[in-house]
Every structure is written in C-alpha cells, then in structure tokens.
Design an enzyme around this catalytic site. Structure first.
Site, mmCIF file in Angstrom:
data_model
loop_
_atom_site.group_PDB
_atom_site.id
_atom_site.type_symbol
_atom_site.label_atom_id
_atom_site.label_comp_id
_atom_site.label_asym_id
_atom_site.label_seq_id
_atom_site.Cartn_x
_atom_site.Cartn_y
_atom_site.Cartn_z
ATOM 1 N N TYR A 142 36.111 65.255 46.835
ATOM 2 C CA TYR A 142 35.439 64.978 45.567
ATOM 3 C C TYR A 142 36.308 64.036 44.763
ATOM 4 O O TYR A 142 37.525 64.224 44.684
ATOM 5 C CB TYR A 142 35.227 66.286 44.803
ATOM 6 C CG TYR A 142 34.601 66.113 43.431
ATOM 7 C CD1 TYR A 142 33.274 65.686 43.297
ATOM 8 C CD2 TYR A 142 35.324 66.389 42.268
ATOM 9 C CE1 TYR A 142 32.700 65.536 42.042
ATOM 10 C CE2 TYR A 142 34.748 66.251 41.008
ATOM 11 C CZ TYR A 142 33.435 65.818 40.897
ATOM 12 O OH TYR A 142 32.862 65.673 39.646
ATOM 13 N N ASP A 237 43.602 59.962 46.003
ATOM 14 C CA ASP A 237 43.133 60.677 44.821
ATOM 15 C C ASP A 237 43.990 61.929 44.684
ATOM 16 O O ASP A 237 43.756 62.943 45.337
ATOM 17 C CB ASP A 237 41.647 61.019 44.964
ATOM 18 C CG ASP A 237 41.113 61.729 43.721
ATOM 19 O OD1 ASP A 237 41.936 62.170 42.882
ATOM 20 O OD2 ASP A 237 39.884 61.847 43.597
ATOM 21 N N LYS A 265 44.238 66.023 35.751
ATOM 22 C CA LYS A 265 44.576 67.451 35.708
ATOM 23 C C LYS A 265 45.993 67.716 35.175
ATOM 24 O O LYS A 265 46.189 67.672 33.974
ATOM 25 C CB LYS A 265 44.284 68.087 37.057
ATOM 26 C CG LYS A 265 42.764 67.971 37.351
ATOM 27 C CD LYS A 265 42.221 68.885 38.411
ATOM 28 C CE LYS A 265 40.695 68.848 38.372
ATOM 29 N NZ LYS A 265 40.048 68.274 39.526
#
Ligand SMILES: *Cc1c(COP(=O)(O)O)cnc(C)c1O
Length: 426
Positions: A142, A237, A265
């Site tokens: 994702y 990522d 994050k």
C-alpha cells in the site's frame, strides 16, 4: 447502548461509515469500534472508560508511546509561537538535516503532510526525472490512495493494471504494472519486456499493509540491480518501516539503497508530517529547481515539525532500537509458544518493533500466502483480545507495533490475555 455504540451510530449520520479512514470502521472484524477519549504511554482509554494496551500506535507513528511529556512540551511551545506561516522556518531545516544525517541515501528531502502525498510525489518525481510513464508496484503493498497506486493486476501480472477503486480512470491505471511480492522471475520478465519504459518501481521493503511480510534479500537485490541496469528509479516506501524497523529503516537492515525514499508515520510522531527524499541529482527535478511540480500550504507545518524533531531526539538515543526489538520478540515468541501449547496453527514474525500475527503454520512471503491465513480465527482472536483490554489492528491484513512504553509487565499482560483468547478459540 453504551457510549461507544451511541457515538458510532451518531457518527454514521454525518461521516460516511462513521469514520475518516475506512479500516477504523471494524468492517473486517465486525462490531463497534471504541471511540478513543485519551491515551498515555502504551495505553488507550475509550469513551466508556475502558482501558486498552495499544498495539496499533496510530498505525505506526507512536514509537515512543502516546503523549510523551517531551513531545507534548515541544508541540505546546511551537503552538504558542503560531500555527502556520506558509513561509520557511529554521526548524524545517534542522529537521531535514536530521533526516539526511540518518538516512545515507537521502541528500535532500521535501516535507509534505501525509504518506499518500509523499508517495504520489515520489512517483511524479520518478516519471519527471526519467521521462518515462510506466511504474511497477506489488500486490499487497500500500502506498496511500493516489490514483496511479490504487491498481490491481490485470489478467496477468505482465499486462496493464486495472483500477482497484472506483473513480480511478483505466487510462491512469494502465501505466502501473502489478507484480507478485518476492517474485524475482516476474521482475526479470517485466524488465525484459518493458525495461526502457519503466520510470520506477515502488515497494515496501518490509511490507506492513498485508500483515507483515518481509521482502527477501534476493528480491530487493534483484530490484536494485534491474532498476540500475535499465535506468529506472527504485522507490522504497518506508512510510511504515522508516525509523521503525531500525533507525536507518529497511535500508539499514538490508544494506540496499533506494533512489527515492518515502517517509511518514514515525517521522511526524503522531502529527501530519511525511517526506520524500533522494540524491541531489534526482531532487533537482522538483520545483522550484526543476519542472516537476509539487507544493503544499501546510507542508513543513511548524507544529508537526516540532513534534517530529522531539520524537527523533528520543529515538536516536543509543540502545533504543535494540530494547524495542527485544520487547517485540518477547511478545511474538510468547504468542507462538502459547498457541503451540494449544496446538493452534499460528505463527508470528517481527522486524524491529513491527510485528505480524498469522493464523497459519508459517509466516507468509506473498499476498497469496496472506490470503491463505484463517481470517475467521483472527477475527475471533481479535475480539477475545479486545474484550481483555488488548487493542490489535482490526484486520488480519495489518502489521502491529510495539512502543518503548510497552514494558515487560505490559507484555506479560498481553500474553496472559492471549492465552485466554487462544483458549476461547476452541
Ligand atoms: C500508511 C502508509 C502510507 C500512506 O500514508 P498516509 O499518511 O496514511 O497517507 C503509504 N505507504 C505506506 C507503506 C504506509 O504504511
């Protein structure tokens, strides 16, 4: 009806599904999501006053636990000086310098407000820098919800991608090829057929959005070699793995460098802050230096940057990651032991403080493997744990996170709850 149930009903009148991000709605596991009133350290309290040990950590950011006094103080100090200026600040420079010093593959970076924005911008940069359109992603990874990344494989892996969401034009999706994670043969085939058209490959080097799946050394090395040979840019990522699996992210653990790195994050410590970075010769394509447009009213927001800096300050302390990984192993090994004692088909894995739980005999290596795990068992285990005050991600397709506030006593409490939950599975 308790207060959580009342709030969930009320929320559904003004917010689609009652939530601002779909997984929060508990659709996968069923039931009513607790509405969170406050959090401290490793603990959450819901609107009914119930206490939970948090193993979600806001889906990754809360590596030093909730409401750390040093972080709250930094945020309050920054807030008192003004919330947003839309102009450069010294703190942004300090923050960028910090990241550059910690991640060798990054010489320059641009701050944005979400992982979605960062991944979307990284793809645009890869395309702008190479003059090519095609990208490769992997099933089960994702990268946020930009159009070109909400794509699933077509009739075969080497064919044009199809939209995985309504509203994504087929014309956009067809530029994305979706291959199987950890499948080197498919990679070789894709580059042999389309190598000269591939702008970049985006990958989670440790996948955390299909439960936890490790990228194999061979897979990541093959990616690195093929990208270099064909002039494509390798985009790691590391929104989830960055500053989570190790201080230098998956790149430190594997020794493999990305051309472009996407962060989010943990770097924001719970505030909306993300980034993408690369070598100078790649980043010079970004506006205002180059022709690849990218911007943001709240990018590098002073409160978010203050929160990120205060968080980084704490996690660079010597021994921080070793202690965290040790505590996480204690958890996963304890869970495996408890399940084994009851002859339950179960396994667990951890990379640093990121962990995966699988109702299957061994840890998965691909999305297909993940789909083979027993979801019904996971859902029953999830609710049994929630009822015992342990808050796991409400889906069998998510990784879990341990923070530095999860001490041995809390890990023991989680294992005690798990023993009962395994018993309750029957
Ligand atoms: C969470 C995540 C994103 C998206 O970040 P948001 O801040 O939710 O937009 C992108 N990539 C990975 C690997 C993630 O885990």
């Amino acid at each position: 009806m308790n207060r959580n149930e009342q709030l969930f009903e009320r929320a559904q009148r003004s917010i689609p599904g009652g939530v601002n991000s779909p997984v929060r709605a508990f659709r996968s596991v069923g039931g009513t999501p607790p509405f969170i009133a406050r959090a401290q350290g490793a603990l959450l309290w819901d609107e009914d006053g119930r206490r939970y040990i948090d193993l979600v950590g806001s889906w990754g950011p809360m590596i030093i636990g909730h409401a750390h006094p040093a972080v709250i103080k930094a945020v309050q100090t920054a807030a008192a000086r003004g919330l947003s200026f839309g102009a450069p600040t010294e703190a942004e420079v300090e923050f960028a310098e910090r990241i550059v010093s910690l991640m060798p593959s990054i010489e320059q970076l641009r701050l944005v407000s979400s992982g979605t924005e960062a991944a979307m911008s990284a793809i645009r940069l890869a395309r702008g820098a190479t003059g090519r359109d095609r990208i490769i992603k992997f099933e089960g990874c994702y990268h946020g919800h930009a159009d070109g990344l909400l794509v699933k494989a077509g009739s075969g892996a080497l064919t044009l991608g199809h939209p995985s969401s309504a509203g994504v034009p087929a014309d956009v999706a067809r530029h994305t090829m979706v291959l199987d994670y950890n499948d080197c043969q498919q990679l070789h085939d894709a580059f042999r057929l389309h190598g000269s058209q591939i702008a970049g490959v985006i990958v989670e080097p440790v996948a955390g959005n299909m439960n936890l799946v490790r990228g194999s050394g061979e897979f990541l090395r093959t990616l690195r070699e093929l990208c270099t040979r064909h002039g494509a840019l390798l985009v790691f990522d590391e929104v989830m793995s960055g500053f989570r699996v190790a201080l230098g992210g998956a790149q430190q653990l594997t020794g493999i460098s990305a051309d472009i790195t996407v962060l989010g994050k943990v770097i924001g410590g719970g505030m909306p802050l993300a980034a993408f970075g690369a070598r100078r010769d790649v980043m010079r394509h970004i506006s205002p230096l180059g022709p690849v447009y990218q911007a943001g009213t709240l990018s590098g927001n002073p409160i978010a940057v203050a929160c990120g800096l205060a968080t980084l300050e704490l996690i660079v302390q010597p021994g921080f990651y070793e202690a965290l990984a040790g505590r996480t192993r204690l958890l996963t090994e304890g869970l495996v032991q408890a399940a084994r004692a009851r002859r339950i088909s179960f396994s667990a894995d951890a990379v640093g403080s990121m962990f995966g739980l699988y109702f299957s005999d061994k840890a998965p290596t691909s999305y297909r493997d993940v789909m083979q795990c027993d979801r019904d068992r996971f859902n029953r285990f999830f609710h049994a744990m929630l009822a015992r005050g342990v808050y796991l991600a409400p889906s069998a397709f998510e990784a879990g996170f341990v923070s530095s506030e999860h001490d041995e006593a809390l890990i023991a409490q989680i294992l005690g709850a798990a023993a009962e939950a395994f018993d309750a599975l029957g």
